[in-house]
Write a protein that holds these residues in place. Structure first.
Motif, PDB file in Angstrom:
ATOM      1  N   PHE A  15       0.814  -1.214   0.000  1.00 53.75           N
ATOM      2  CA  PHE A  15       0.000   0.000   0.000  1.00 53.75           C
ATOM      3  C   PHE A  15       0.849   1.265   0.000  1.00 53.75           C
ATOM      4  CE2 PHE A  15      -3.111  -3.036   1.838  1.00 53.75           C
ATOM      5  CZ  PHE A  15      -4.006  -2.989   0.788  1.00 53.75           C
ATOM      6  N   SER A  20      -2.534   2.907  -5.488  1.00 55.10           N
ATOM      7  CA  SER A  20      -3.679   2.042  -5.224  1.00 55.10           C
ATOM      8  C   SER A  20      -3.410   0.706  -5.893  1.00 55.10           C
ATOM      9  CB  SER A  20      -4.970   2.666  -5.753  1.00 55.10           C
ATOM     10  OG  SER A  20      -4.961   2.741  -7.158  1.00 55.10           O
ATOM     11  N   ILE A  23      -7.608  -5.882  -5.577  1.00 51.55           N
ATOM     12  CA  ILE A  23      -7.575  -7.101  -4.765  1.00 51.55           C
ATOM     13  C   ILE A  23      -6.939  -8.237  -5.567  1.00 51.55           C
ATOM     14  CG2 ILE A  23      -9.879  -7.929  -5.357  1.00 51.55           C
ATOM     15  CD1 ILE A  23      -8.695  -8.077  -1.791  1.00 51.55           C
ATOM     16  N   THR A  38      -8.936 -10.410   2.052  1.00 48.41           N
ATOM     17  CA  THR A  38      -9.857  -9.497   2.731  1.00 48.41           C
ATOM     18  C   THR A  38      -9.631  -9.546   4.239  1.00 48.41           C
ATOM     19  OG1 THR A  38     -11.461  -9.810   0.950  1.00 48.41           O
ATOM     20  CG2 THR A  38     -12.289  -8.893   3.011  1.00 48.41           C
ATOM     21  N   ILE A  41      -6.397  -7.678   5.074  1.00 45.51           N
ATOM     22  CA  ILE A  41      -6.600  -6.226   5.029  1.00 45.51           C
ATOM     23  C   ILE A  41      -7.305  -5.758   6.296  1.00 45.51           C
ATOM     24  CG2 ILE A  41      -7.821  -4.352   3.850  1.00 45.51           C
ATOM     25  CD1 ILE A  41      -7.251  -5.902   1.204  1.00 45.51           C
ATOM     26  N   ASN A  45      -5.867  -3.184   9.122  1.00 47.67           N
ATOM     27  CA  ASN A  45      -6.621  -2.015   9.593  1.00 47.67           C
ATOM     28  C   ASN A  45      -6.755  -2.031  11.110  1.00 47.67           C
ATOM     29  OD1 ASN A  45      -7.061  -0.541   7.268  1.00 47.67           O
ATOM     30  ND2 ASN A  45      -8.941  -1.620   6.753  1.00 47.67           N
ATOM     31  N   VAL A  54      -6.686   1.322   5.487  1.00 56.17           N
ATOM     32  CA  VAL A  54      -6.810   0.900   4.098  1.00 56.17           C
ATOM     33  C   VAL A  54      -8.271   1.074   3.699  1.00 56.17           C
ATOM     34  CG1 VAL A  54      -6.609  -1.029   2.483  1.00 56.17           C
ATOM     35  CG2 VAL A  54      -4.906  -0.740   4.312  1.00 56.17           C
ATOM     36  N   HIS A  55      -8.478   1.766   2.592  1.00 55.31           N
ATOM     37  CA  HIS A  55      -9.826   2.032   2.082  1.00 55.31           C
ATOM     38  C   HIS A  55      -9.976   1.449   0.689  1.00 55.31           C
ATOM     39  CE1 HIS A  55     -10.930   4.864   5.262  1.00 55.31           C
ATOM     40  NE2 HIS A  55      -9.674   5.298   5.183  1.00 55.31           N
ATOM     41  N   ARG A  56     -11.221   1.245   0.287  1.00 58.80           N
ATOM     42  CA  ARG A  56     -11.508   0.763  -1.063  1.00 58.80           C
ATOM     43  C   ARG A  56     -12.346   1.790  -1.798  1.00 58.80           C
ATOM     44  NH1 ARG A  56     -15.136  -4.403  -2.167  1.00 58.80           N
ATOM     45  NH2 ARG A  56     -16.468  -3.096  -3.423  1.00 58.80           N
ATOM     46  N   ARG A  60     -10.413  -0.518  -6.117  1.00 57.27           N
ATOM     47  CA  ARG A  60      -8.987  -0.364  -5.822  1.00 57.27           C
ATOM     48  C   ARG A  60      -8.824  -0.036  -4.340  1.00 57.27           C
ATOM     49  NH1 ARG A  60      -5.943  -0.720 -10.213  1.00 57.27           N
ATOM     50  NH2 ARG A  60      -4.112   0.150  -9.202  1.00 57.27           N
ATOM     51  N   TYR A  61      -7.782  -0.566  -3.764  1.00 55.37           N
ATOM     52  CA  TYR A  61      -7.477  -0.316  -2.356  1.00 55.37           C
ATOM     53  C   TYR A  61      -6.316   0.667  -2.262  1.00 55.37           C
ATOM     54  CZ  TYR A  61     -10.431  -4.242  -1.044  1.00 55.37           C
ATOM     55  OH  TYR A  61     -11.505  -5.072  -0.848  1.00 55.37           O
ATOM     56  N   TYR A  62      -6.380   1.521  -1.265  1.00 52.23           N
ATOM     57  CA  TYR A  62      -5.313   2.494  -1.033  1.00 52.23           C
ATOM     58  C   TYR A  62      -5.229   2.749   0.465  1.00 52.23           C
ATOM     59  CZ  TYR A  62      -9.070   5.870  -0.370  1.00 52.23           C
ATOM     60  OH  TYR A  62     -10.182   6.517   0.103  1.00 52.23           O
TER      61      TYR A  62
END
Length: 111
Positions: A15, A20, A23, A38, A41, A45, A54-56, A60-62
């Motif tokens: 990350f 970004s 998955i 998942t 992640i 968090n 970590v956000h989606r 896309r995750y960032y």
């Protein structure tokens, strides 16, 4: 101080290095199922609570960092715990860290 396991630290690095990431890219890098990724992640968090999250967004995750100083301490602490000079990447990271923190010239014998 937060201590991540090796899986959490590797995930954190993904990350930090990437703006970004999908998955599917994470799954391919770690060779795990979507469900497992998942879970990883979510665990990351939980471990980074208040420091980063970590956000989606749009598949896309960032990572959004709230406390850069604490995040740097996690990274530095992990490097120190895992310092094994048989690993070239760890040697490079150690040398770069020493050079960045130096206030004056460093002689080769001081590294």
């Amino acid at each position: 101080m937060v201590q991540l396991d090796s899986q959490g630290f590797r995930l954190l690095k993904y990350f930090i290095v990437n703006d970004s990431i999908t998955i599917d890219e994470l799954i391919a890098n770690e060779h795990v199922s979507k469900r497992t990724m998942t879970k990883y992640i979510q665990e990351l968090n939980d471990d980074l609570d208040g420091i980063a999250q970590v956000h989606r967004k749009q598949q896309r995750y960032y990572i959004r960092v709230n406390d850069y100083q604490q995040l740097a301490k996690i990274q530095t602490g992990q490097l120190k715990r895992n310092l094994d000079f048989n690993d070239a990447n760890k040697r490079y990271a150690y040398i770069i860290d020493r050079l960045i923190r130096a206030d004056e010239y460093i002689l080769h014998s001081m590294i």
